[in-house]
Design an enzyme around this catalytic site. Structure first.
Site, PDB file in Angstrom:
ATOM      1  N   HIS A  78       0.826  -1.213   0.000  1.00 46.56           N
ATOM      2  CA  HIS A  78       0.000   0.000   0.000  1.00 46.56           C
ATOM      3  C   HIS A  78       0.850   1.249   0.000  1.00 46.56           C
ATOM      4  O   HIS A  78       0.582   2.219  -0.695  1.00 46.56           O
ATOM      5  CB  HIS A  78      -0.856   0.059   1.268  1.00 46.56           C
ATOM      6  N   ARG A 100      -7.987   4.001 -12.978  1.00 43.38           N
ATOM      7  CA  ARG A 100      -7.748   2.588 -12.612  1.00 43.38           C
ATOM      8  C   ARG A 100      -8.401   2.324 -11.258  1.00 43.38           C
ATOM      9  O   ARG A 100      -7.872   2.724 -10.220  1.00 43.38           O
ATOM     10  CB  ARG A 100      -6.246   2.329 -12.486  1.00 43.38           C
ATOM     11  N   ARG A 125     -12.462   2.742 -15.596  1.00 41.29           N
ATOM     12  CA  ARG A 125     -12.271   1.358 -16.030  1.00 41.29           C
ATOM     13  C   ARG A 125     -12.747   0.410 -14.932  1.00 41.29           C
ATOM     14  O   ARG A 125     -12.451   0.632 -13.752  1.00 41.29           O
ATOM     15  CB  ARG A 125     -10.784   1.107 -16.315  1.00 41.29           C
ATOM     16  N   GLU A 129      -6.283  -4.613 -25.740  1.00 41.59           N
ATOM     17  CA  GLU A 129      -4.976  -4.946 -25.168  1.00 41.59           C
ATOM     18  C   GLU A 129      -4.614  -6.412 -25.378  1.00 41.59           C
ATOM     19  O   GLU A 129      -3.630  -6.901 -24.863  1.00 41.59           O
ATOM     20  CB  GLU A 129      -4.870  -4.529 -23.697  1.00 41.59           C
ATOM     21  N   ASN A 164       0.356  -1.387 -22.870  1.00 40.69           N
ATOM     22  CA  ASN A 164       1.224  -2.115 -21.927  1.00 40.69           C
ATOM     23  C   ASN A 164       0.974  -3.617 -22.087  1.00 40.69           C
ATOM     24  O   ASN A 164       1.903  -4.411 -22.180  1.00 40.69           O
ATOM     25  CB  ASN A 164       0.927  -1.712 -20.479  1.00 40.69           C
ATOM     26  N   ASP A 165      -0.299  -3.959 -22.113  1.00 40.01           N
ATOM     27  CA  ASP A 165      -0.629  -5.370 -22.281  1.00 40.01           C
ATOM     28  C   ASP A 165      -0.570  -5.792 -23.747  1.00 40.01           C
ATOM     29  O   ASP A 165      -0.136  -6.904 -24.053  1.00 40.01           O
ATOM     30  CB  ASP A 165      -2.023  -5.652 -21.706  1.00 40.01           C
ATOM     31  N   ARG A 203       5.650  -8.264 -19.302  1.00 45.38           N
ATOM     32  CA  ARG A 203       6.030  -6.868 -19.060  1.00 45.38           C
ATOM     33  C   ARG A 203       6.729  -6.660 -17.717  1.00 45.38           C
ATOM     34  O   ARG A 203       7.330  -5.621 -17.478  1.00 45.38           O
ATOM     35  CB  ARG A 203       4.808  -5.938 -19.188  1.00 45.38           C
ATOM     36  N   CYS A 236      -4.035   4.472 -23.912  1.00 49.96           N
ATOM     37  CA  CYS A 236      -3.722   4.823 -22.520  1.00 49.96           C
ATOM     38  C   CYS A 236      -2.588   4.012 -21.911  1.00 49.96           C
ATOM     39  O   CYS A 236      -2.394   4.032 -20.698  1.00 49.96           O
ATOM     40  CB  CYS A 236      -4.974   4.715 -21.659  1.00 49.96           C
TER      41      CYS A 236
HETATM   42  C1  PEP Z   1      -2.365  -1.203 -20.548  1.00 49.41           C
HETATM   43  O1  PEP Z   1      -2.324  -2.438 -20.485  1.00 49.41           O
HETATM   44  O2  PEP Z   1      -1.800  -0.544 -21.421  1.00 49.41           O
HETATM   45  C2  PEP Z   1      -3.107  -0.449 -19.527  1.00 49.41           C
HETATM   46  C3  PEP Z   1      -3.264   0.847 -19.590  1.00 49.41           C
HETATM   47  O3  PEP Z   1      -3.562  -1.155 -18.461  1.00 49.41           O
HETATM   48  P1  PEP Z   1      -2.662  -1.548 -17.201  1.00 49.41           P
HETATM   49  O4  PEP Z   1      -1.313  -0.928 -17.361  1.00 49.41           O
HETATM   50  O5  PEP Z   1      -3.399  -1.058 -16.019  1.00 49.41           O
HETATM   51  O6  PEP Z   1      -2.633  -3.039 -17.339  1.00 49.41           O
HETATM   52 MG    MG Z   2      -3.708  -3.467 -19.230  1.00 52.44          MG
END
Ligand code: PEP
Ligand code: MG
Length: 787
Positions: free
Chosen positions: A383, A490, A526, A625, A648-649, A659, A696
């Protein structure tokens, strides 16, 4: 026969221990600590002499190291072997020696230079660490005195409280020696090699230079002496009242923290309150105290039992939760022992050094004076780490040997992005980091001052720049850096902080606050993206071999429909206080989208039936994603209101690169043409369907990606608030026509390196490398990073 005198009653035995513990916990200088402790112990135990002898490295010799009462000139001079005299006997036998008539004892050995032959009685308690005597704490009295068990117990406990300080000082001395284990960077010029570099896990990026502020080490409650009352009923009463006091304190913290940072920060205290109120926990405590007649032992036993249970859990996130039980136990023990907290004032710009980044830390610290937080233990999912990130406080966790090395007040440089701490840095290093820091601040200030300018290319292509946020505290950053709304909220941070699905009411309040604060700007909320590496209790996560490909995100919420429904109701109810969009994570195909839409429709109908107002035309979008989603984007676009690409995913799933795995990190690159192709595919599908498309992932604020994304037709980029101004400058310097051309070219090449080169060329040609605020930084990004 010596005269026996009555010793005045000890005013407050617990307070002596608490005061010694306090001195010890704030110790940064061994001699000073020894002097303070012997002064205090001598006075409180009404002794004429109080001395400490420390063991030499040969582990056979003791040296008089501090004294009140004996001739101070003898400090460092008088030495005795283990077994020699009464003090040596205590050392050798690792036992406390209490002698009323020391003068008559055949084991006595006097050092005339100290003048100690005048003292009738002696009490000597060894300092023992792992079975080794590392020193002896001694009191002597002029008049004969029979030391009672209370005196003996107190001196023993004081000796034990001192032991870790002595050991730490020894370790530091050892580490400072040439053969020590310190890792120093190569001496640069002039032999300025005093800098000590320690490494840990990067937890929040950013640079800080400031004095070390050592957060009072937790007092080792295990070493504090506690004598239970002879009446077991009284012990039980004391325990119950300590529990009530602890509960009150936690409640106060919850309120303070909630007011300062928002309700989600306070959630952890709510959980701690639930622990002190938990029937099972309280019953166990009561049973233990009834059995043992010792309140402190009961708390220790119960907390120990819980701690062991948590330790057996594999998942690091769950394991870290054991810390909350310990936190509660500690608080109850402190109440039983009457221990108080007190810290030195903190200098502005301090580098806080702690054992762990605990949530309570944010309540105890003046956060505005904290430049960075570095912790010896804990991981980036704790946390505390989440809170540090939220507050843009550079942070590093898991820095081994940090507490041994970091001295209060000494200068430290923290490079949060690299996970490096430099203690006592040399002038060159400080100057280098000062330059970097100053440049960064000036640049941010300049850019923030220009926040009203639109993100519009030279030839008039306008895109929206929004922010990714996770906690209420982030909202001020959205304002500060001029983001045009929240492109990704998020919600899982709320659940992680809460450690369970929060109630509808709690969620609704939080979302309403975000929407109201941001109105009329759009907030894209989200739904919970848990699982994978983000697990929470009460959800029943299975132990998966491959969690990133397992039951995570939308799959998990679809399996936990009650929790999902609760969240959907909360979002819908909050939607009427602002401009909201609902975003579904990790949709991999049309089936998941349809299942979710059925659930959403059901929730809408319920709200209509109950007469609860909500935004009727609430847009429902999905995250692209997973490659499959990009490939069937056309079909998905026909059944949703917008797309947001989570690169990112998308990168991890397209390139099959975890990742979070540093061993394959060199392969992780969102500029890979395969990823760009999927982005392009999604963008075209969105255009054809006439729905908006945003992006994003971290890629949105990658300077090398921005020209390509602009050229591919992405209309909104959402990233960390602090990165928004930089992206704005880049967009303003670009020409959309040229960006489109570069993007088309990028889709024809085979490697990320080629894309890198295409984009770098465009940035150079746009004159951005001469930009007064971001030019230097961009140049180094072009040279160094491909991501
Ligand atoms: C992503 O996957 O790009 C994304 C924004 O979600 P997170 O980083 O929260 O998995
Ligand atoms: Mg993601």
């Amino acid at each position: 026969m010596a005269l026996h005198v009555e010793v005045p009653p000890i005013p407050d035995r617990v307070s002596l221990l608490a005061d010694v513990a306090e001195i010890v916990s704030r110790s940064h200088d061994l001699q000073e600590t020894l002097a303070n402790v012997i002064d205090l112990v001598g006075k409180r135990l009404d002794a004429d002499v109080c001395s400490i002898y420390l063991t030499e490295p040969d582990l056979r010799t003791l040296t008089l190291s501090a004294t009140i009462g004996l001739d101070p000139e003898c400090v460092g001079q008088v030495q005795l072997a283990f077994g020699e005299g009464l003090v040596g006997a205590a050392a050798e036998r690792r036992e406390t020696v209490a002698i009323e008539t020391a003068l008559d004892d055949p084991r006595s050995r006097y050092f005339p230079e100290t003048g100690e032959e005048r003292y009738a009685s002696l009490l000597a308690a060894p300092l023992i660490v792992q079975g080794v005597t590392i020193g002896v704490l001694v009191i002597q009295t002029l008049e004969s005195r029979r030391f009672d068990p209370q005196d003996i117990g107190l001196l023993q406990t004081c000796a034990q409280l001192l032991a870790p300080v002595v050991i730490n000082a020894r370790l530091i001395a050892l580490a400072a020696s040439p053969a020590g284990e310190r890792t120093r960077p190569e001496a640069d010029s002039g032999g300025r090699s005093g800098t000590l570099e320690l490494r840990g896990i990067p937890t929040m990026r950013g640079v800080a230079i400031g004095p070390v502020y050592r957060l009072e080490d937790p007092i080792d409650l295990a070493r504090l002496d506690y004598e239970p009352s002879s009446d077991p009923a009284r012990e039980k009463e004391d325990l119950i009242s300590a529990l009530a006091d602890a509960r009150r304190e936690i409640d106060e913290l919850r309120e303070q923290v909630g007011e300062r940072f928002g309700p989600e920060f306070a959630a952890v205290f709510y959980t701690q309150m639930q622990i002190v109120e938990d029937h099972g926990f309280v019953t166990k405590l009561e049973q233990q105290v009834e059995e043992s007649g010792d309140a402190l032992a009961a708390v220790r036993a119960v907390v120990d039992h819980y701690r062991k249970t948590f330790e057996r859990i594999q998942d690091p996130y769950f394991r870290e939760r054991g810390a909350d039980i310990e936190d509660v136990g500690r608080r109850v023990m402190e109440k039983l022992l009457g221990v108080r907290h007190q810290s030195d004032p903190m200098q502005p710009g301090s580098v806080v050094v702690a054992d762990q980044i605990l949530p309570t830390l944010f309540a105890r610290l003046e956060v505005e004076r904290v430049a960075a937080i570095v912790a010896e233990h804990g991981g980036p999912t704790s946390h505390g780490a989440i809170f540090a990130r939220t507050l843009e406080i550079p942070a590093i966790t898991g820095v081994s040997a940090l507490l041994t090395h970091a001295q209060p007040g000494e200068l430290a440089v923290v490079d949060g992005g690299e996970g490096r701490v430099y203690l006592d840095p040399d002038a060159g290093l400080v100057a280098e980091y000062e330059r970097a820091q100053a440049q960064y601040h000036v640049a941010i200030e300049h850019l923030d001052a220009l926040r009203e300018r639109p993100a519009e290319s030279r030839d008039g292509r306008r895109i929206r720049l929004t922010a990714n946020v996770g906690l209420l505290a982030d909202l001020r950053l959205v304002e500060q850096h001029g983001a045009e709304g929240v492109g990704l909220f998020r919600t899982e941070l709320l659940a992680l902080a809460h450690r369970g699905f929060p109630s509808e009411e709690e969620q609704q309040q939080l979302y309403t606050k975000v929407c109201t604060d941001m109105a009329p700007r759009t907030v894209t909320i989200r739904t919970l993206d848990l699982g994978g590496d983000k697990g929470i209790p009460n959800v029943g996560f299975p132990d998966e071999d491959n969690p990133q490909l397992g039951l995570r995100s939308i799959r998990l919420t679809l399996e936990n429909q009650r929790a999902f429904r609760t969240q959907l109701r909360a979002i819908l109810r909050a939607s009427q206080s602002g401009n909201v969009r609902l975003l579904l994570p990790m949709i991999s195909g049309i089936g998941e989208l349809r299942d979710t839409r059925v659930l959403i429709d059901r929730v809408r109908n319920e709200l209509v039936r109950d007469g609860v107002p909500f935004q009727a035309d609430l847009p429902v979008g999905l995250m692209i994603e997973v490659p499959s989603a990009a490939l069937v984007a056309e079909a998905l676009a026909a059944e949703c209101d917008f797309f947001s690409i989570g690169t990112n995913d998308l990168t991890q799933y397209t390139l099959a690169v975890d990742r979070g795995n540093e061993r394959v990190a060199h392969l992780y690159n969102p500029l890979h043409p395969a990823v760009l192709t999927l982005i392009d595919h999604s963008a075209r599908a969105a255009q054809r369907a006439g729905i908006p498309i945003s992006l994003c992932g971290e890629m949105a604020t990658n300077p090398l990606a921005v020209p390509i994304l602009l050229g591919l037709g992405i209309e909104e980029l959402s990233g960390a608030p602090a990165a928004v101004p930089v992206v704005r400058e880049i967009v303003r310097a670009l020409d959309f026509g040229k960006a489109e051309k570069a993007a088309r070219q990028a889709l024809t090449v085979a490697t990320a390196d080629e894309v890198h080169a295409i984009s770098a060329e465009l940035l150079r040609a746009s004159g951005l490398l001469d930009h007064p605020d971001i030019g230097d930084w961009l140049r180094s990004s072009l040279d160094a990073g491909k991501r």
